[in-house]
Motif scaffolding. Structure first.
Motif, PDB file in Angstrom:
ATOM      1  N   LYS A 205       0.820  -1.203   0.000  1.00  0.00           N
ATOM      2  CA  LYS A 205       0.000   0.000   0.000  1.00  0.00           C
ATOM      3  C   LYS A 205       0.863   1.266   0.000  1.00  0.00           C
ATOM      4  CE  LYS A 205      -3.797  -2.432   0.275  1.00  0.00           C
ATOM      5  NZ  LYS A 205      -4.715  -2.513  -0.883  1.00  0.00           N
ATOM      6  N   ILE A 206       0.343   2.290  -0.666  1.00  0.00           N
ATOM      7  CA  ILE A 206       0.966   3.608  -0.730  1.00  0.00           C
ATOM      8  C   ILE A 206       0.022   4.614  -0.082  1.00  0.00           C
ATOM      9  CG2 ILE A 206       1.796   5.443  -2.263  1.00  0.00           C
ATOM     10  CD1 ILE A 206       2.173   3.178  -4.401  1.00  0.00           C
ATOM     11  N   LEU A 207       0.545   5.465   0.771  1.00  0.00           N
ATOM     12  CA  LEU A 207      -0.256   6.504   1.421  1.00  0.00           C
ATOM     13  C   LEU A 207       0.030   7.855   0.767  1.00  0.00           C
ATOM     14  CD1 LEU A 207       0.468   5.285   5.033  1.00  0.00           C
ATOM     15  CD2 LEU A 207      -1.849   5.470   4.105  1.00  0.00           C
ATOM     16  N   CYS A 208      -1.023   8.633   0.551  1.00  0.00           N
ATOM     17  CA  CYS A 208      -0.868   9.999   0.057  1.00  0.00           C
ATOM     18  C   CYS A 208      -2.139  10.767   0.383  1.00  0.00           C
ATOM     19  CB  CYS A 208      -0.599  10.043  -1.446  1.00  0.00           C
ATOM     20  SG  CYS A 208      -1.999   9.517  -2.463  1.00  0.00           S
TER      21      CYS A 208
ATOM     22  N   LEU B 246      -2.720  14.848   9.710  1.00  0.00           N
ATOM     23  CA  LEU B 246      -1.857  13.951  10.476  1.00  0.00           C
ATOM     24  C   LEU B 246      -2.654  12.927  11.270  1.00  0.00           C
ATOM     25  CD1 LEU B 246       0.731  16.602  11.696  1.00  0.00           C
ATOM     26  CD2 LEU B 246       1.099  14.821   9.984  1.00  0.00           C
ATOM     27  N   GLN B 247      -3.797  13.319  11.799  1.00  0.00           N
ATOM     28  CA  GLN B 247      -4.619  12.387  12.565  1.00  0.00           C
ATOM     29  C   GLN B 247      -5.138  11.267  11.675  1.00  0.00           C
ATOM     30  OE1 GLN B 247      -7.890  14.169  14.708  1.00  0.00           O
ATOM     31  NE2 GLN B 247      -8.847  12.202  15.157  1.00  0.00           N
ATOM     32  N   ASP B 248      -5.574  11.641  10.476  1.00  0.00           N
ATOM     33  CA  ASP B 248      -6.145  10.629   9.584  1.00  0.00           C
ATOM     34  C   ASP B 248      -5.079   9.669   9.076  1.00  0.00           C
ATOM     35  OD1 ASP B 248      -8.552   9.610   8.296  1.00  0.00           O
ATOM     36  OD2 ASP B 248      -7.593  10.192   6.411  1.00  0.00           O
ATOM     37  N   ILE B 249      -3.864  10.155   8.850  1.00  0.00           N
ATOM     38  CA  ILE B 249      -2.837   9.228   8.363  1.00  0.00           C
ATOM     39  C   ILE B 249      -2.468   8.220   9.442  1.00  0.00           C
ATOM     40  CG2 ILE B 249      -0.765  10.577   8.953  1.00  0.00           C
ATOM     41  CD1 ILE B 249       0.422   9.644   6.293  1.00  0.00           C
ATOM     42  N   GLU B 250      -2.476   8.651  10.688  1.00  0.00           N
ATOM     43  CA  GLU B 250      -2.231   7.724  11.798  1.00  0.00           C
ATOM     44  C   GLU B 250      -3.297   6.636  11.806  1.00  0.00           C
ATOM     45  OE1 GLU B 250       0.019   7.455  14.202  1.00  0.00           O
ATOM     46  OE2 GLU B 250       1.107   9.359  14.306  1.00  0.00           O
ATOM     47  N   GLU B 251      -4.541   7.046  11.646  1.00  0.00           N
ATOM     48  CA  GLU B 251      -5.650   6.083  11.679  1.00  0.00           C
ATOM     49  C   GLU B 251      -5.591   5.147  10.478  1.00  0.00           C
ATOM     50  OE1 GLU B 251      -9.180   8.407  11.945  1.00  0.00           O
ATOM     51  OE2 GLU B 251      -8.742   9.158  13.972  1.00  0.00           O
ATOM     52  N   LYS B 252      -5.322   5.698   9.299  1.00  0.00           N
ATOM     53  CA  LYS B 252      -5.270   4.875   8.093  1.00  0.00           C
ATOM     54  C   LYS B 252      -4.114   3.872   8.177  1.00  0.00           C
ATOM     55  CE  LYS B 252      -8.584   6.613   5.363  1.00  0.00           C
ATOM     56  NZ  LYS B 252      -8.551   8.020   5.142  1.00  0.00           N
ATOM     57  N   TYR B 253      -2.971   4.340   8.628  1.00  0.00           N
ATOM     58  CA  TYR B 253      -1.807   3.465   8.736  1.00  0.00           C
ATOM     59  C   TYR B 253      -2.074   2.330   9.736  1.00  0.00           C
ATOM     60  CZ  TYR B 253       2.853   1.768   9.844  1.00  0.00           C
ATOM     61  OH  TYR B 253       3.943   0.960  10.052  1.00  0.00           O
TER      62      TYR B 253
ATOM     63  N   GLN C 220      -4.864   1.095  10.690  1.00  0.00           N
ATOM     64  CA  GLN C 220      -5.874   0.166  10.171  1.00  0.00           C
ATOM     65  C   GLN C 220      -5.268  -0.775   9.135  1.00  0.00           C
ATOM     66  OE1 GLN C 220      -9.145  -0.025  11.351  1.00  0.00           O
ATOM     67  NE2 GLN C 220      -9.005  -1.955  10.210  1.00  0.00           N
ATOM     68  N   LEU C 221      -4.392  -0.248   8.301  1.00  0.00           N
ATOM     69  CA  LEU C 221      -3.722  -1.100   7.313  1.00  0.00           C
ATOM     70  C   LEU C 221      -2.902  -2.187   7.999  1.00  0.00           C
ATOM     71  CD1 LEU C 221      -2.502   1.592   4.737  1.00  0.00           C
ATOM     72  CD2 LEU C 221      -4.251  -0.156   4.336  1.00  0.00           C
ATOM     73  N   ARG C 222      -2.156  -1.808   9.012  1.00  0.00           N
ATOM     74  CA  ARG C 222      -1.341  -2.783   9.736  1.00  0.00           C
ATOM     75  C   ARG C 222      -2.222  -3.812  10.441  1.00  0.00           C
ATOM     76  NH1 ARG C 222       2.816  -4.119   8.313  1.00  0.00           N
ATOM     77  NH2 ARG C 222       3.800  -4.461  10.338  1.00  0.00           N
ATOM     78  N   LYS C 223      -3.328  -3.347  10.984  1.00  0.00           N
ATOM     79  CA  LYS C 223      -4.254  -4.253  11.661  1.00  0.00           C
ATOM     80  C   LYS C 223      -4.839  -5.261  10.678  1.00  0.00           C
ATOM     81  CE  LYS C 223      -8.406  -4.187  14.595  1.00  0.00           C
ATOM     82  NZ  LYS C 223      -9.433  -3.300  15.220  1.00  0.00           N
TER      83      LYS C 223
ATOM     84  N   PRO D  54       1.873  -1.191   4.241  1.00  0.00           N
ATOM     85  CA  PRO D  54       2.142   0.161   3.740  1.00  0.00           C
ATOM     86  C   PRO D  54       3.654   0.363   3.637  1.00  0.00           C
ATOM     87  CG  PRO D  54       1.421   0.236   6.032  1.00  0.00           C
ATOM     88  CD  PRO D  54       1.268  -1.175   5.583  1.00  0.00           C
ATOM     89  N   PHE D  55       4.143   0.721   2.461  1.00  0.00           N
ATOM     90  CA  PHE D  55       5.598   0.792   2.263  1.00  0.00           C
ATOM     91  C   PHE D  55       6.081   2.180   1.877  1.00  0.00           C
ATOM     92  CE2 PHE D  55       3.928  -0.034  -1.946  1.00  0.00           C
ATOM     93  CZ  PHE D  55       4.744   0.696  -2.802  1.00  0.00           C
TER      94      PHE D  55
END
Length: 511
Positions: free
Chosen positions: A203-206, A241-248, A250-253, A258-259
């Protein structure tokens, strides 16, 4: 097929080509001088006659003119005759980006020294894929990359390459990020073995306002568009920043991988800059590849008033920067910078005829080892020429002037009754606004703004862009041209208002 045979008089036959090339012979030199003189006079005359940024013709009108043009001539024809036809058809129907009212897209007027550099590049026609095709040019490009590394405060082990622009640079950043992660995480060599079994979990985050090339790159890299996880933006259109923490988390869970994180330094519409320092800390903490798309905002390295907005970019694993935006270079011209030069190994291949391994051992700089391209122009010459001839102080003045005009434009819009600003305090030099008179029905406002943009274009008086914000149509100034002043934008805004009110009146009459 008739067999081609070389004529008996070989010397005379060779001389029949002399006037077609620039070389040491008198025929070639004379032909070059005449052609350049004709072209120079034509361009000067043409620009002296241009009072508007566009002719105003519709796509259908231009297409009809183009259909009549012949694509080739069997016997050849005089350059002056061809040039006349070119003026009447192509040049007159082009967008004149040097015009001070051509302020639509991220499309800059080119500096005069870069036009001279373009001629040199074309005349020598060097290819940057191997040293023996570009002996001095290879070292000039390396020198310009080192200059960029210093300007971005990168480390001494950093490196880079010139690219065609942000699209290629973003692609390269994500390509290296993918292969680096697969190597380190799974012990999997993508170059040799292809994509790993864990492919659909990468996964890629942006941010949701990142450039479309993030998704495009993911699809081309075999990851698929669904590999891109979009993070919400805040009221300033910066990554939340809050949403990226949550998205990241959740992906790990979910057991996914996410790379990479792509931060944007200058979004296309708002010019917004993601929180680069915070994201640098986030990527380090979570072991993500940190790519910064600074195709637009990378020019802040030369700014006196906005330079601090780049704080944190020096911690990126890779950076995309364009020079055909706020560096005023002809398209195409960009660069890809890499924090650790060793990671270029993930795209390096050796060909015996081009860049054999022994060249590496001997220190021969075959720059093809650092790019996805093979044949490539000596575009570094354009940047070098303009930096030397124009000077960084003048660059600073030009860039900061456009920022000042953008803010003044937003101030003017804020005082207008029937036009509202989309960004009251522009981060860079893009200003969004919308005709929003209460005299007209709200349901028609999107169509009215579309019509305003089209009227300006087809009248030929100004070129502004249109986009969507929260599904509503907005107009946009992209003030790259340092020759654009406040009187220009006031004139356009006045015309926007007049056209908008006329559209409202037309709708009343129709009803």
């Amino acid at each position: 097929m008739k067999r081609f045979e070389v004529k008996d008089d070989a010397e005379a036959y060779k001389q029949s080509f002399d006037h077609l090339f620039l070389h040491s012979g008198q025929e070639g030199i004379k032909a070059f001088e005449e052609m350049m003189e004709n072209l120079t006079n034509e361009l000067i005359d043409f620009h002296m006659q241009q009072t508007q940024p566009y002719s105003g013709k519709s796509p259908a009108e231009i297409e009809r003119e183009m259909i009549r043009l012949k694509p080739a001539s069997e016997q050849g024809e005089s350059f002056s005759c061809y040039l006349k036809e070119l003026e009447e058809t192509v040049l007159k129907n082009s967008l004149h980006v040097t015009h001070h009212k051509a302020i639509g897209h991220l499309h800059c007027p080119p500096l005069l020294p870069t036009l001279a550099a373009e001629l040199i590049i074309a005349a020598f026609n060097q290819s940057m894929d191997s040293w023996d095709q570009s002996p001095s040019a290879s070292f000039v490009e390396e020198k310009m990359i080192q200059w960029l590394i210093q300007q971005f405060n990168l480390k001494k082990e950093s490196s880079g390459t010139f690219s065609s622009g942000g699209t290629q640079s973003n692609y390269m950043g994500l390509l290296l990020a993918r292969d680096y992660y697969c190597d380190k995480k799974f012990g999997h060599n993508v170059q040799k073995k292809g994509l790993p079994p864990q492919l659909n979990k990468l996964k890629i985050l942006c941010s949701e306002e990142a450039h479309f090339t993030v998704i495009k790159s993911a699809s081309q890299l075999g990851l698929g568009e669904e590999a891109v996880v979009k993070v919400k933006t805040d009221q300033d259109h910066k990554l939340c920043l809050q949403d990226i923490e949550e998205k990241y988390n959740q992906l790990r869970k979910n057991g996914e991988f996410p790379f990479a994180l792509v931060a944007t330094c200058g979004t296309t519409d708002f010019g917004s800059i993601d929180p680069l320092e915070d994201l640098a800390a986030f990527t380090k903490e979570n072991d993500l590849w940190y790519h910064v798309d600074a195709a637009f905002g990378g020019a802040l390295i030369l700014s006196g008033s906005h330079y601090e907005k780049l704080n944190g970019i020096e911690r990126a694993d890779s950076i995309a920067v364009d020079f055909h935006k706020l560096f005023y270079q002809p398209i195409s011209c960009g660069a890809f910078l890499l924090k650790d030069e060793k990671n270029f190994k993930y795209l390096n291949h050796h060909a015996d005829y081009l860049n054999p391994k022994e060249d590496d051992e001997e220190g021969i700089p075959n720059l093809v080892n650092k790019t996805i391209s093979t044949s490539r122009r000596f575009d570094a010459l354009k940047l070098w020429t303009s930096l030397r001839v124009v000077g960084t102080n003048k660059f600073r003045e030009m860039i900061d002037h456009t920022f000042a005009i953008a803010q003044q434009t937003a101030d003017v819009i804020d005082e207008m009754d029937d036009i509202e600003a989309g960004n009251r305090y522009p981060e860079l030099n893009t200003v969004l606004f919308r005709f929003n008179s209460k005299e007209g029905p709200a349901a028609d406002l999107d169509e009215i703004n579309k019509q305003i943009q089209q009227h300006l274009l087809y009248k030929g008086t100004a070129f502004v862009a249109k986009t969507k914000v929260n599904k509503e149509v907005y107009l946009k100034f992209t003030i790259l041209n340092p020759r654009t002043d406040l009187s220009d934008v006031k004139s356009i805004l006045s015309e926007v208002w007049q056209l908008g009110m006329k559209e409202i009146e037309n709708r009343r009459v129709t009803i």
